[in-house]
Write a protein that holds these residues in place. Structure first.
Motif, PDB file in Angstrom:
ATOM      1  N   LYS A  83     -15.409  68.543  20.344  1.00  0.00           N
ATOM      2  CA  LYS A  83     -16.573  68.944  19.561  1.00  0.00           C
ATOM      3  C   LYS A  83     -16.737  70.462  19.526  1.00  0.00           C
ATOM      4  O   LYS A  83     -17.626  70.978  18.853  1.00  0.00           O
ATOM      5  N   ILE A  84     -15.877  71.168  20.269  1.00  0.00           N
ATOM      6  CA  ILE A  84     -16.006  72.619  20.404  1.00  0.00           C
ATOM      7  C   ILE A  84     -14.830  73.310  19.729  1.00  0.00           C
ATOM      8  O   ILE A  84     -13.677  72.990  19.990  1.00  0.00           O
ATOM      9  N   GLU A  85     -15.134  74.258  18.837  1.00  0.00           N
ATOM     10  CA  GLU A  85     -14.117  75.063  18.168  1.00  0.00           C
ATOM     11  C   GLU A  85     -14.371  76.533  18.480  1.00  0.00           C
ATOM     12  O   GLU A  85     -15.500  77.002  18.397  1.00  0.00           O
ATOM     13  N   VAL A  86     -13.328  77.256  18.825  1.00  0.00           N
ATOM     14  CA  VAL A  86     -13.460  78.663  19.211  1.00  0.00           C
ATOM     15  C   VAL A  86     -12.627  79.541  18.281  1.00  0.00           C
ATOM     16  O   VAL A  86     -11.442  79.281  18.059  1.00  0.00           O
ATOM     17  N   ALA A  87     -13.256  80.586  17.749  1.00  0.00           N
ATOM     18  CA  ALA A  87     -12.547  81.577  16.942  1.00  0.00           C
ATOM     19  C   ALA A  87     -12.276  82.800  17.819  1.00  0.00           C
ATOM     20  O   ALA A  87     -13.200  83.387  18.375  1.00  0.00           O
ATOM     21  N   GLU A  88     -11.005  83.148  17.956  1.00  0.00           N
ATOM     22  CA  GLU A  88     -10.601  84.257  18.825  1.00  0.00           C
ATOM     23  C   GLU A  88      -9.374  84.935  18.217  1.00  0.00           C
ATOM     24  O   GLU A  88      -8.385  84.272  17.912  1.00  0.00           O
ATOM     25  N   PRO A  89      -9.421  86.279  18.033  1.00  0.00           N
ATOM     26  CA  PRO A  89      -8.305  86.969  17.376  1.00  0.00           C
ATOM     27  C   PRO A  89      -7.046  87.125  18.232  1.00  0.00           C
ATOM     28  O   PRO A  89      -5.951  87.274  17.696  1.00  0.00           O
ATOM     29  N   VAL A  90      -7.182  87.085  19.557  1.00  0.00           N
ATOM     30  CA  VAL A  90      -6.033  87.317  20.439  1.00  0.00           C
ATOM     31  C   VAL A  90      -5.323  85.995  20.719  1.00  0.00           C
ATOM     32  O   VAL A  90      -5.902  85.069  21.303  1.00  0.00           O
ATOM     33  N   ALA A  91      -4.059  85.918  20.317  1.00  0.00           N
ATOM     34  CA  ALA A  91      -3.299  84.670  20.430  1.00  0.00           C
ATOM     35  C   ALA A  91      -3.207  84.173  21.870  1.00  0.00           C
ATOM     36  O   ALA A  91      -3.356  82.972  22.138  1.00  0.00           O
ATOM     37  N   GLY A  92      -2.964  85.080  22.801  1.00  0.00           N
ATOM     38  CA  GLY A  92      -2.848  84.687  24.196  1.00  0.00           C
ATOM     39  C   GLY A  92      -4.121  84.071  24.733  1.00  0.00           C
ATOM     40  O   GLY A  92      -4.084  83.110  25.523  1.00  0.00           O
ATOM     41  N   ARG A  93      -5.233  84.623  24.299  1.00  0.00           N
ATOM     42  CA  ARG A  93      -6.525  84.082  24.735  1.00  0.00           C
ATOM     43  C   ARG A  93      -6.776  82.709  24.116  1.00  0.00           C
ATOM     44  O   ARG A  93      -7.307  81.815  24.777  1.00  0.00           O
TER      45      ARG A  93
END
Length: 271
Positions: free
Chosen positions: A32-42
């Motif tokens: 149910k949780i979606e995260v937007a993050e620009p750093v691929a490793g993260r």
């Protein structure tokens, strides 16, 4: 009340991770949780550790989510919010943990009214022992505030305040962990100065601060009353307390919180 809602988190840093951890431990399904993050490793780390959905696309994560947590740096507010504005509607609740960014600034970046709750958590949320204060924006309802409080209670304790007090919250509990860590380090250094091995001094300092906080929380007594119970006439504790008074300890702490509060206010004026 939000267990079946899609939750989008914009930004995948430490505080976002704390929220993910708390939500999952509180019974929210990872899918149910979606995260937007620009750093691929993260992104890879969060997906592997918590099995949440991840993406580099903010709009993709925001689309369809009833609740969006804004866990980005304050200087990114304009670019990020303008980019997701098409995905936000009147039913979306935006919860911001950006330091120094008023609800009015966030609201002004959308063409139609949006529901905003401003929150100031702190890093002990990573251990699910955070202290958070929340404040309502112009269009946030009592139900929205209840929802926000429920979320932050999953990572510690939560208080509701007027937004004008959020800067003071930032100065006290938002920055407070750094002050406490400095105090623990100073206690440890003092132990070493007086002959204790570093490992012993650090352990004693940490457990003393932790245990005292637990005792205060358990008893609910005023700190001064508990302090009196360990301060014997002519004893070691009163000698140490006198040194703190001579050094202006309490006044220094108060000025420390005031300086951080003023800085938070200055950051808000720059938006």
């Amino acid at each position: 009340m939000f267990r079946n809602l899609g939750i989008g988190i914009i930004g995948g840093g430490n505080m976002a991770e704390a929220m993910i951890k708390g939500l999952i431990q509180g019974g929210i399904a990872a899918d149910k949780i979606e995260v937007a993050e620009p750093v691929a490793g993260r992104r890879d780390f969060l997906a592997e550790r918590y099995a949440v959905g991840v993406s580099a696309d903010n709009t993709k994560v925001a689309t369809g989510c009833r609740l969006i947590l804004l866990a980005i740096k304050p200087q990114m507010v304009d670019s990020v919010l303008s980019g997701i504005s098409s995905a936000i509607n009147g039913d979306t609740l935006l919860i911001s943990i950006m330091a120094g960014v008023p609800c009015s600034i966030i609201e002004s970046l959308f063409p139609t009214p949006v529901k905003v709750v401003r929150a100031m958590p702190n890093t002990p949320a990573l251990a699910l022992q955070g202290a958070t204060a929340i404040a309502a924006g112009t269009h946030a309802s009592a139900e929205d505030m209840t929802l926000a409080a429920e979320i932050f209670t999953m990572v510690g304790k939560c208080w509701q305040v007027d937004e004008k007090l959020i800067d003071a919250v930032t100065g006290l509990s938002g920055s407070g962990p750094a002050y406490v860590l400095t105090f623990i380090e100073a206690l440890s250094d003092a132990g070493v100065k007086n002959g204790l091995p570093r490992e012993v001094a650090s352990g004693l300092a940490l457990q003393t601060v932790y245990g005292t906080a637990c005792l205060l929380n358990e008893t609910g007594e005023h700190p001064a009353l508990l302090r009196e119970k360990v301060t014997s006439p002519g004893g070691t504790t009163i000698a140490g307390l006198q040194a703190l008074e001579v050094g202006g300890f309490r006044g220094t702490v108060m000025r420390c919180v005031e300086a951080a509060t003023q800085r938070s206010m200055e950051l808000g004026k720059k938006k």
